[in-house]
Design an enzyme around this catalytic site. Structure first.
Site, short mmCIF file in Angstrom:
data_model
loop_
_atom_site.label_atom_id
_atom_site.label_comp_id
_atom_site.label_asym_id
_atom_site.label_seq_id
_atom_site.Cartn_x
_atom_site.Cartn_y
_atom_site.Cartn_z
N SER A 1 0.82 -1.21 0.00
CA SER A 1 0.00 0.00 0.00
C SER A 1 0.85 1.26 0.00
O SER A 1 0.44 2.28 -0.54
CB SER A 1 -0.88 0.04 1.25
OG SER A 1 -1.77 -1.02 1.23
N HIS B 1 -2.16 -3.26 -6.95
CA HIS B 1 -2.70 -2.85 -5.65
C HIS B 1 -4.22 -2.94 -5.61
O HIS B 1 -4.91 -2.27 -6.39
CB HIS B 1 -2.25 -1.40 -5.35
CG HIS B 1 -2.74 -0.87 -4.05
ND1 HIS B 1 -3.57 0.22 -3.95
CD2 HIS B 1 -2.51 -1.29 -2.77
CE1 HIS B 1 -3.82 0.46 -2.67
NE2 HIS B 1 -3.21 -0.44 -1.94
N GLU C 1 -4.97 -1.00 -9.01
CA GLU C 1 -4.03 0.00 -9.51
C GLU C 1 -2.74 -0.72 -9.90
O GLU C 1 -2.18 -1.49 -9.11
CB GLU C 1 -3.77 1.04 -8.41
CG GLU C 1 -5.05 1.82 -8.08
CD GLU C 1 -4.85 2.85 -7.00
OE1 GLU C 1 -4.72 4.04 -7.34
OE2 GLU C 1 -4.83 2.48 -5.81
N ASN D 1 -5.25 6.79 -2.86
CA ASN D 1 -4.87 7.43 -1.59
C ASN D 1 -4.23 8.80 -1.78
O ASN D 1 -4.25 9.61 -0.86
CB ASN D 1 -3.97 6.50 -0.78
CG ASN D 1 -4.80 5.40 -0.15
OD1 ASN D 1 -5.97 5.60 0.16
ND2 ASN D 1 -4.22 4.22 0.00
P1 NAD Z 1 -2.14 -9.36 7.03
O1 NAD Z 1 -1.32 -9.10 8.23
O2 NAD Z 1 -3.61 -9.56 7.17
O3 NAD Z 1 -1.55 -10.67 6.29
C1 NAD Z 1 -0.21 -10.90 6.05
C2 NAD Z 1 -0.01 -12.40 5.86
O4 NAD Z 1 1.34 -12.62 5.45
C3 NAD Z 1 -0.24 -13.23 7.12
O5 NAD Z 1 -1.08 -14.32 6.83
C4 NAD Z 1 1.17 -13.69 7.49
O6 NAD Z 1 1.19 -14.97 8.13
C5 NAD Z 1 1.84 -13.76 6.14
N1 NAD Z 1 3.29 -13.69 6.17
C6 NAD Z 1 4.10 -13.09 7.07
N2 NAD Z 1 5.39 -13.23 6.69
C7 NAD Z 1 5.38 -13.93 5.54
C8 NAD Z 1 6.40 -14.40 4.68
N3 NAD Z 1 7.66 -14.18 4.91
N4 NAD Z 1 6.00 -15.11 3.60
C9 NAD Z 1 4.70 -15.36 3.34
N5 NAD Z 1 3.70 -14.92 4.12
C10 NAD Z 1 4.04 -14.22 5.20
O7 NAD Z 1 -1.83 -8.20 6.02
P2 NAD Z 1 -2.76 -7.56 4.87
O8 NAD Z 1 -3.62 -6.51 5.46
O9 NAD Z 1 -3.37 -8.66 4.07
O10 NAD Z 1 -1.64 -6.80 4.01
C11 NAD Z 1 -0.77 -7.50 3.15
C12 NAD Z 1 -0.24 -6.54 2.11
O11 NAD Z 1 -1.33 -6.00 1.39
C13 NAD Z 1 0.53 -5.35 2.68
O12 NAD Z 1 1.59 -5.02 1.82
C14 NAD Z 1 -0.53 -4.25 2.70
O13 NAD Z 1 0.05 -2.96 2.57
C15 NAD Z 1 -1.30 -4.58 1.46
N6 NAD Z 1 -2.69 -4.06 1.44
C16 NAD Z 1 -3.51 -4.19 2.53
C17 NAD Z 1 -4.80 -3.66 2.49
C18 NAD Z 1 -5.75 -3.79 3.66
O14 NAD Z 1 -6.79 -3.10 3.67
N7 NAD Z 1 -5.50 -4.65 4.65
C19 NAD Z 1 -5.26 -3.02 1.32
C20 NAD Z 1 -4.40 -2.94 0.21
C21 NAD Z 1 -3.12 -3.46 0.29
#
Ligand code: NAD
Length: 298
Positions: A120, A141, A153, A192
């Site tokens: 993000s 994204h 995106e 954003n």
């Molecule tokens: P999250 O914490 O819900 O999930 C992350 C996952 O990654 C977990 O299941 C964790 O066990 C796993 N993980 C940790 N280390 C790892 C590794 N080395 N290899 C593989 N898996 C691993 O996070 P999220 O909210 O899903 O965010 C993930 C990405 O998506 C981030 O980069 C975030 O910026 C982006 N994102 C999040 C949102 C949102 O609203 N949550 C929206 C857009 C983008």
């Protein structure tokens, strides 16, 4: 170049949604996470997502069954990527975790695999070298609840190959997204870059005592025809996210207004568990926020 086998790394909030969305649209999806216990929980998340797809998209049981048939999980990274045409990384928003992941997976994935990050806030150029295939790396994204808020995106770094970029644009469309290509790197992408300044301006007006929540929202809604004002949007985004963004900015800039905003959000919302639509109350009370009243805009 067209993709068939998609691997999603990280099965948290976004990873599980990206995997389910891709499987639902007929891709062969493998989900990777660091251990099997997490992946067991992910399977439960898939069941909840299936219910959401039925409710929100009127998906049929047959479509849901097909999606599940297209999905598998593994905690073995080598197996996860052995056939991958496209790897979508959705692991924690932490540069050192992401760099270590790319260094490892670059050794295991076939040469053909295109890597995409769902970061993000970080720029793809930060990781391009550690992927070992900078031409085949870019950002893809998604927004939370991707089946409803279906923006994708697509943002390359200066070394991303144009053909790879176009293939990812095509993939995004194939999984039901509205594909939004960016021509260059931009922190916050498009959404954003637009939203954060608007929401920040609204909280500034409020904390500065210029006007109240309803008047600020009403101004925006009447003047632009938007269905929600900035505080209505903040309730949907979640006040925790707004709090974290302001906190980071307050720490960096020491701006007194930002510091005041952080205190205001903490005292009035975070500490009281009023976190927005998710908890039933934020700036408005749900399910019937006052901005939906027929007289609100008068
Ligand atoms: P999250 O914490 O819900 O999930 C992350 C996952 O990654 C977990 O299941 C964790 O066990 C796993 N993980 C940790 N280390 C790892 C590794 N080395 N290899 C593989 N898996 C691993 O996070 P999220 O909210 O899903 O965010 C993930 C990405 O998506 C981030 O980069 C975030 O910026 C982006 N994102 C999040 C949102 C949102 O609203 N949550 C929206 C857009 C983008």
């Amino acid at each position: 170049m067209s993709f068939k086998n998609v691997t999603v790394a990280g099965s948290g909030v976004l990873g599980s949604q990206i995997a389910f969305q891709s499987a639902f649209h007929g891709f062969n999806v493998c989900v990777y996470d660091i251990n099997d216990d997490i992946l067991e929980k992910t399977k439960e998340t898939f069941k909840k997502l299936a219910e959401a797809f039925k409710k929100d998209l009127h998906a049929t049981q047959e479509q849901i069954d097909k999606a599940f048939a297209n999905l598998r999980t593994t905690s073995d990274l080598e197996k996860a990527v052995s056939e991958a045409d496209l790897l979508i990384e959705a692991i924690p928003e932490n540069p050192s975790i992401k760099t270590a992941f790319y260094q490892k997976v670059s050794q295991l994935a076939p040469k053909k695999t295109v890597f995409a990050t769902n970061t993000s806030t970080l720029m793809p150029s930060t990781f391009a070298e550690s992927t070992g295939r900078p031409k085949q790396f870019l950002a893809l994204h998604f927004a939370n609840e991707i089946w409803k808020h279906n923006t994708a995106e697509i943002m390359g770094h200066p070394g991303t190959d144009k053909g790879v970029f176009n293939s990812v644009v095509a993939f995004a469309k194939e999984i039901g997204m509205v594909a939004l290509p960016l021509h260059k790197e931009q922190p916050g992408y498009i959404v954003n870059s637009l939203l954060v300044p608007l929401l920040s301006a609204a909280t500034n007006l409020l904390v500065n005592g210029v006007a109240d929540v309803e008047t600020i929202d009403k101004t925006w809604m009447v003047a632009t025809g938007a269905p929600l004002g900035p505080f209505g949007i903040l309730d949907v985004v979640g006040i925790t996210t707004a709090y974290n963004i302001n906190k980071m900015s307050a720490e960096q800039t020491k701006d007194p207004l930002k510091i005041k905003t952080v205190e205001y959000l903490k005292e009035n919302f975070i500490d009281k568990g009023k976190l927005g639509t998710a908890t039933g109350e934020g700036f408005y009370k749900y399910p019937n926020p006052s901005y939906l009243n027929k007289d609100f805009l008068k």
